[in-house]
Every structure is written in C-alpha cells, then in structure tokens.
Write an enzyme that holds these catalytic residues in place. Structure first.
Site, PDB file in Angstrom:
ATOM      1  N   GLY A  41     -45.918 -55.696 -38.863  1.00 41.70           N
ATOM      2  CA  GLY A  41     -45.663 -56.930 -39.609  1.00 41.70           C
ATOM      3  C   GLY A  41     -46.304 -56.932 -40.977  1.00 41.70           C
ATOM      4  O   GLY A  41     -47.143 -56.089 -41.293  1.00 41.70           O
ATOM      5  N   GLY A  43     -47.671 -59.995 -43.658  1.00 43.63           N
ATOM      6  CA  GLY A  43     -47.828 -61.428 -43.892  1.00 43.63           C
ATOM      7  C   GLY A  43     -48.404 -61.678 -45.270  1.00 43.63           C
ATOM      8  O   GLY A  43     -48.542 -60.751 -46.080  1.00 43.63           O
ATOM      9  N   GLY A  44     -48.755 -62.909 -45.511  1.00 45.69           N
ATOM     10  CA  GLY A  44     -49.292 -63.298 -46.809  1.00 45.69           C
ATOM     11  C   GLY A  44     -50.618 -62.614 -47.138  1.00 45.69           C
ATOM     12  O   GLY A  44     -50.996 -62.520 -48.304  1.00 45.69           O
ATOM     13  N   SER A  47     -50.753 -56.130 -44.549  1.00 46.90           N
ATOM     14  CA  SER A  47     -49.908 -55.506 -43.524  1.00 46.90           C
ATOM     15  C   SER A  47     -50.645 -55.390 -42.194  1.00 46.90           C
ATOM     16  O   SER A  47     -51.857 -55.228 -42.162  1.00 46.90           O
ATOM     17  CB  SER A  47     -49.508 -54.100 -43.962  1.00 46.90           C
ATOM     18  OG  SER A  47     -48.927 -54.148 -45.232  1.00 46.90           O
ATOM     19  N   VAL A  48     -49.865 -55.444 -41.108  1.00 44.32           N
ATOM     20  CA  VAL A  48     -50.454 -55.331 -39.770  1.00 44.32           C
ATOM     21  C   VAL A  48     -49.890 -54.089 -39.076  1.00 44.32           C
ATOM     22  O   VAL A  48     -48.678 -53.855 -39.093  1.00 44.32           O
ATOM     23  CB  VAL A  48     -50.142 -56.583 -38.911  1.00 44.32           C
ATOM     24  CG1 VAL A  48     -50.818 -56.485 -37.560  1.00 44.32           C
ATOM     25  CG2 VAL A  48     -50.585 -57.852 -39.628  1.00 44.32           C
ATOM     26  N   ASP A 160     -53.324 -72.531 -41.196  1.00 39.69           N
ATOM     27  CA  ASP A 160     -52.048 -71.821 -41.267  1.00 39.69           C
ATOM     28  C   ASP A 160     -51.371 -71.784 -39.895  1.00 39.69           C
ATOM     29  O   ASP A 160     -50.909 -70.745 -39.449  1.00 39.69           O
ATOM     30  CB  ASP A 160     -52.305 -70.396 -41.797  1.00 39.69           C
ATOM     31  CG  ASP A 160     -51.055 -69.764 -42.387  1.00 39.69           C
ATOM     32  OD1 ASP A 160     -50.067 -70.487 -42.611  1.00 39.69           O
ATOM     33  OD2 ASP A 160     -51.067 -68.537 -42.621  1.00 39.69           O
TER      34      ASP A 160
HETATM   35  N1  LIG Z   1     -52.810 -59.512 -32.592  1.00 41.54           N
HETATM   36  C1  LIG Z   1     -51.519 -59.202 -32.772  1.00 41.54           C
HETATM   37  N2  LIG Z   1     -50.790 -58.661 -31.773  1.00 41.54           N
HETATM   38  C2  LIG Z   1     -49.491 -58.359 -31.947  1.00 41.54           C
HETATM   39  N3  LIG Z   1     -48.801 -58.568 -33.090  1.00 41.54           N
HETATM   40  C3  LIG Z   1     -49.445 -59.114 -34.130  1.00 41.54           C
HETATM   41  C4  LIG Z   1     -50.842 -59.465 -34.043  1.00 41.54           C
HETATM   42  N4  LIG Z   1     -51.222 -60.002 -35.222  1.00 41.54           N
HETATM   43  C5  LIG Z   1     -50.127 -59.993 -36.008  1.00 41.54           C
HETATM   44  N5  LIG Z   1     -49.058 -59.454 -35.378  1.00 41.54           N
HETATM   45  C6  LIG Z   1     -47.702 -59.256 -35.911  1.00 41.54           C
HETATM   46  O1  LIG Z   1     -47.773 -59.002 -37.292  1.00 41.54           O
HETATM   47  C7  LIG Z   1     -47.027 -59.966 -38.039  1.00 41.54           C
HETATM   48  C8  LIG Z   1     -47.683 -60.233 -39.377  1.00 41.54           C
HETATM   49  O2  LIG Z   1     -48.881 -60.909 -39.143  1.00 41.54           O
HETATM   50  P1  LIG Z   1     -49.624 -61.659 -40.307  1.00 41.54           P
HETATM   51  O3  LIG Z   1     -50.080 -60.677 -41.328  1.00 41.54           O
HETATM   52  O4  LIG Z   1     -50.651 -62.510 -39.668  1.00 41.54           O
HETATM   53  O5  LIG Z   1     -48.531 -62.525 -41.015  1.00 41.54           O
HETATM   54  P2  LIG Z   1     -47.777 -63.827 -40.538  1.00 41.54           P
HETATM   55  O6  LIG Z   1     -48.666 -64.519 -39.556  1.00 41.54           O
HETATM   56  O7  LIG Z   1     -47.591 -64.606 -41.804  1.00 41.54           O
HETATM   57  O8  LIG Z   1     -46.479 -63.363 -39.930  1.00 41.54           O
HETATM   58  C9  LIG Z   1     -46.959 -61.178 -37.115  1.00 41.54           C
HETATM   59  O9  LIG Z   1     -45.844 -61.982 -37.393  1.00 41.54           O
HETATM   60  C10 LIG Z   1     -46.889 -60.525 -35.737  1.00 41.54           C
HETATM   61  O10 LIG Z   1     -45.556 -60.176 -35.455  1.00 41.54           O
END
Ligand SMILES: Nc1ncnc2c1ncn2[C@@H]1O[C@H](COP(=O)(O)OP(=O)(O)O)[C@@H](O)[C@H]1O
Ligand SMILES: [Mg+2]
Length: 378
Positions: A41, A43-44, A47-48, A160
């Site tokens: 993923g 997000g703001g 990257s994750v 958020d």
């Molecule tokens: N602990 C986690 N376990 C599994 N997936 C996660 C976890 N944290 C985040 N993600 C995935 O990564 C995506 C991006 O997360 P994040 O950077 O927090 O942005 P957002 O919350 O704005 O989507 C999330 O929408 C989710 O799909």
C-alpha cells in the site's frame, strides 16, 4: 567532534531505550530489498511493505516519506508512547528504525486487509460482511477509540479514522491502525496528507476549516465510518449526481423522511436486525452533528451501540457537511459567471450577497491556510 556527537546521541536515547529498534539492513532483508512485489500500500505518510522478520513474524513495514521527518528524539518519544499501548482493537506497533534519513515503523501484519479494500472495495473481496460481522466491526472500532480517548492517559486523538485505517484480522476482528501517527509528523502536513489522500469526507467541519483537532473530530470521523459500514457505501461517490454524492447528506434525508432502514446495504438482502441497524445509523448521525458539543463521546457511543443506553434523538441536528458548503459556493460562482455572460448584473449582485456568510469558510478551506493544529481537552 566524534566524541561530542556520541555523547549527544547517548543523552538523546537515554530515556527512550525501551523502544524496540530495527536496523535498516534487517528491514531491507525482511522486505527483500523493499521490493515492489512486497509493497502492499501507499498512503499519505509513505509506502507500506509486507515483510518477514527474523523470528518469522509477518510485519507491515511503513517507510515514512521524506517530508514526514522530525527530530530523532521527538520521533522516538512518540514511538515509545504508541508502542506501549495494547488493546485488542488496536494494531500493535512492534518498533521502528531510525537510521540516517530513514524513519520506518514496524507494525503487526493483518492479512485480511482494510475495510477500504474489502467492504468498500467494489466487490473484489471474498469476505462475507453479514450483519453480525458488521456489528462486531462497528463495536470493536468504537471500543478501540474509546480506549484511546478515555482510558489512555494522556488521551490520544487518532486524527485519521477512515476505512483504510481499519484492518481486519484472521477472524475479522477490527484493528485500528495509524493511531498516534499524525503526531509523528508536522501538524500541517497531517492535514494536507489527509486531504491529498482523498479522505476529506471524514473530516469534521471544524478540523477541515479551522484545523481544530479534538476527540470530537475523531467522533465525527467514526460517525462517517459507521454509516459506511452499515450502508456498504463510501462517504463520497463522485460518479453520482451532486444531490446523491454524499452518504451523510443522503443519510440525513432518509432519516428526516423516516426511511432510515433503506440506508442499510442491499447486499444484506434484508438479513439484518432492522431495529439495531436503524439505531446504528442514528448513532452515526449523532456523531456527525455540526456542533461538537452535541456529539457524544466515544464511550457514550459504545454504550449506545451495545444497547446499554438509548439514542437520544430529541435534539439531533443536521450533520456538518464540509462539501455542501464548498459545492454551494462553487455553484453560486458558476451561476454568477453565467449571469455575467448574460449581462444580468443585478442578479449577480444579489447572488453574491447571499453567498457572503459561506464564502469566508469555503475560501479558507479552498485556499487551505493551514494554521497549526491544536489539541483541546473536550
Ligand atoms: N498492519 C497492516 N497489515 C496489513 N496491511 C496494512 C497494514 N498497515 C497498512 N496496510 C496496508 O497498506 C495500505 C496503506 O497504508 P497507509 O500508509 O496507512 O495508508 P492509508 O491508511 O491512507 O491507506 C493500507 O490501506 C493497507 O491496505
Ligand atoms: Mg493507514
């Protein structure tokens, strides 16, 4: 010089040594070099990646973007607070990596993704969101938030709350993620990233317009989320005509007509507890009232959700709708322009006068003069 630096680092870390730390190398190995294949993923805040830690535990590894950097000490102090919090409805923060410019957070991994990708993801999920599952998610999220607001001392405002921050574990228990994250980065950046990420639909009017953050702005966001879970619809759907775009506005219209039941997701095919579903919708509306004093606290919300206390609708007012204000202004502007083209100057004048009470608010929202976000105790 080197000695001095070492000494400074020692002092910096003296009171935050309990924070679990990972090396950059370790996280690089865990994510196979932060490979795109492991990216789950964006997000703001950055990257994750999905990664496997040395002890074979799966983790969600969040690489904060360059703009989100803050001092090492401030960063670690916040991390210490967040990682010490444990609750069954909150995602566990395992620890972090602070090396050079890198700021990385390591979270417990939840395999069933977020509500944004599953329930609201347009039918791409195999999860069956029965009424029981939805009820359990709503109550679990309320529990997690009530814990952050009313049990943790000093309290934590999430800032958020949205569908993509509600993750689901193996047994579909909800886990709130990213709590406290907003505090790790500059206050105004939080606000901007929330808007850039397209999640403005969850923002309480006073947060969107005046950057005023309180527990009651989380309550507003929770109210929006609650209506999303019951209806299976996103808070905003730009593909629909303006009049039908906003879930909150639709919910209020239906409530006023005494047709709240029709807000419930048609995918449930009538298989739900009508009284309970209507109660949940009303709680969603109570949470999103324009005046923050009228919104209940999360502990009160929890009691209403589980049926411990009644929902008092007596003074329930129309929800605060940020986009309604903006769109009204846009429409008036367009109308104004058209009328200028028709050389009908007198009408333009009166149109602008009507607009005056809203224009200040909408202008300050549109141009986003980000003032500092401040916490208040209410
Ligand atoms: N602990 C986690 N376990 C599994 N997936 C996660 C976890 N944290 C985040 N993600 C995935 O990564 C995506 C991006 O997360 P994040 O950077 O927090 O942005 P957002 O919350 O704005 O989507 C999330 O929408 C989710 O799909
Ligand atoms: Mg998130």
């Amino acid at each position: 010089m080197l000695m001095l630096l070492r000494k400074m680092v020692e002092i910096y870390f003296s009171d935050i040594e309990n924070v679990n730390r990972y090396t950059y190398k370790e996280l690089k190995i865990a994510t196979e070099g932060f490979s795109p294949a492991n990216k789950i993923g964006e997000g703001g805040f950055g990257s994750v990646y999905k990664g496997k830690l040395r002890n074979d535990t799966l983790a969600a590894i969040k690489v904060l973007s360059a703009e989100s950097r803050q001092g090492v000490k401030e960063f670690l102090t916040e991390i210490k607070v967040i990682s010490s919090i444990e609750h069954e409805n909150l995602v566990k923060l395992y620890g972090c990596c602070v090396e050079g410019n890198h700021r990385i957070l390591v979270y417990e991994y939840h395999e069933n993704n977020s509500l944004a990708q599953t329930l609201l993801g347009g039918g791409h999920s195999s999860i069956q969101f029965s009424w029981d599952v939805r009820r359990n998610i709503c109550i679990g999220v309320a529990r997690g938030l009530a814990f952050l607001h009313d049990v943790v001392q000093p309290h934590i405002i999430h800032r958020d709350i949205k569908a993509s921050n509600i993750l689901l574990d193996k047994s579909l228990q909800p886990k709130i993620s990213d709590f406290g994250l907003a505090k790790l980065i500059a206050a105004n950046l939080t606000h901007i990233s929330t808007l850039v990420a397209g999640t403005a639909g969850y923002l309480a009017p006073e947060y969107a317009i005046r950057s005023q953050v309180t527990r009651k702005s989380d309550v507003y966001s929770f109210g929006v989320l609650l209506l999303e879970i019951v209806s299976g619809k996103c808070n905003t759907n730009r593909r629909l005509p303006v009049g039908e775009r906003y879930l909150l506005a639709n919910a209020w219209d239906l409530y006023e007509k005494g047709e709240t039941e029709s807000l419930v997701d048609v995918f449930l095919d009538g298989e739900f507890d009508v009284e309970e579903a209507i109660r949940f919708c009303k709680i969603g509306l109570l949470c999103t009232q324009d005046s923050l004093q009228l919104r209940p606290s999360m502990s009160e919300v929890l009691d209403m959700l589980i049926g411990e206390t009644d929902v008092n609708e007596e003074k329930m007012a129309k929800p605060g709708l940020v986009f309604e204000i903006i769109e009204a202004k846009e429409r008036r502007k367009q109308k104004g322009t058209a009328e200028v083209e028709n050389a009908s100057s007198s009408l333009v004048g009166s149109g602008r006068q009507d607009d005056s009470s809203l224009s200040g608010i909408a202008d300050s929202f549109a141009t986003m003069t980000f003032t500092s976000i401040y916490d208040r105790s209410n």
